[in-house]
Design an enzyme around this catalytic site. Sequence first.
Site, PDB file in Angstrom:
ATOM      1  N   HIS A 173      21.151  55.379 -13.807  1.00 38.97           N
ATOM      2  CA  HIS A 173      22.300  56.134 -14.319  1.00 38.97           C
ATOM      3  C   HIS A 173      23.008  55.411 -15.464  1.00 38.97           C
ATOM      4  O   HIS A 173      23.912  55.976 -16.083  1.00 38.97           O
ATOM      5  CB  HIS A 173      23.317  56.412 -13.210  1.00 38.97           C
ATOM      6  CG  HIS A 173      22.797  57.308 -12.129  1.00 38.97           C
ATOM      7  ND1 HIS A 173      22.312  58.583 -12.386  1.00 38.97           N
ATOM      8  CD2 HIS A 173      22.674  57.119 -10.791  1.00 38.97           C
ATOM      9  CE1 HIS A 173      21.915  59.132 -11.237  1.00 38.97           C
ATOM     10  NE2 HIS A 173      22.124  58.268 -10.264  1.00 38.97           N
ATOM     11  N   HIS A 190      18.155  61.612  -7.580  1.00 39.47           N
ATOM     12  CA  HIS A 190      19.133  61.922  -8.635  1.00 39.47           C
ATOM     13  C   HIS A 190      18.473  61.920 -10.013  1.00 39.47           C
ATOM     14  O   HIS A 190      17.509  61.192 -10.249  1.00 39.47           O
ATOM     15  CB  HIS A 190      20.265  60.883  -8.636  1.00 39.47           C
ATOM     16  CG  HIS A 190      21.030  60.820  -7.354  1.00 39.47           C
ATOM     17  ND1 HIS A 190      20.770  59.879  -6.386  1.00 39.47           N
ATOM     18  CD2 HIS A 190      22.029  61.588  -6.891  1.00 39.47           C
ATOM     19  CE1 HIS A 190      21.604  60.073  -5.359  1.00 39.47           C
ATOM     20  NE2 HIS A 190      22.370  61.103  -5.641  1.00 39.47           N
TER      21      HIS A 190
HETATM   22 ZN   LIG Z   1      19.567  58.166  -6.360  1.00 46.84          ZN
END
Ligand SMILES: [Zn+2]
Length: 317
Positions: free
Chosen positions: A136, A175
Amino acid sequence: MTMTGYFTHRDCWKHEMGAGHPECPERLDAIEDRLLISGLDVALDRREAPLAPLTDIELAHGRMHVASIRGLSDVLREEIEAGGPTHAQVDPDTSLNVDTWDAALRAAGAALAATDAVIAGELQNAFCAVRPPGHHACRDKAMGFCFFNNVAIAAKYALERHGLKRVAIVDFDVHHGNGTEDIVGGDQRILMVSFYQHPFYPLDHTHSNASNLVNLPVPAYTKGMDVRDLIESIWIPRLEAFRPEMIFISAGFDAHREDDMGQMGLVEQDYAWITHRIMDVARRHARGRIVSCLEGGYSLSALGRSVEAHIRVLADV
Ligand SMILES: [Zn+2]
């Protein structure tokens, strides 16, 4: 000769983001325990992760981002000495403690050292048991438990410092790897393939349409067999056509059925199957060269079992 490296460092245990935070040091214990119990540890070439040089981190991040994380760490240290709070918040679920800076440099350093050893032929492939995770982390922003993007840094390093022409990034975390996408989107030397639960965190990030990104958003409750079909029909043809000289894996295990962070239905056998398919591509085009870095995975038991399944395939034991 053992050919699968296992890179980690005790500094990666010292970073923590407060009591009850799911991205906790015990995640690494769960992995280590499972490797010991299974006997897989003796099949691995265990190595200490070095601190990554800032010049290498800056292959994927702006200098101001790196300096700001360092500055936050320095200020936090001073404030703690003056009796202040023990953590510095960078977003609602991401914070530094005094050990975060070193842990983040070790996490990136593991990916770099693994890349060196695999390209040198000392190791066939490697797994980096590191935290904080990275996918991320954007070029200029820490978020989602991530500070520096370990896999993107290593991919750029393989291109810039080792002269490889094409590398692939495979991201199977539940994710969306928005940070990796931010850093590598449009760089035609890198092909990124991923699937992820959607809609889901990070919701506020729009998906890039860059042609070097193969994103497969899937709905909650998608099971392993459906993911395998997507991989077979979409990832594999793109990877085969791209002919990567090395493959990096953002290895998150939070798409596991037992992981409450996401709502997908993968199990250990799915991670083993995915690893086999990545290795098939690596054998055909990349002399088998793979560097895999831990991302998510928050159900401790499922994480330990899934990493074991992943490494068992990498090490061919
Ligand atoms: Zn994750």
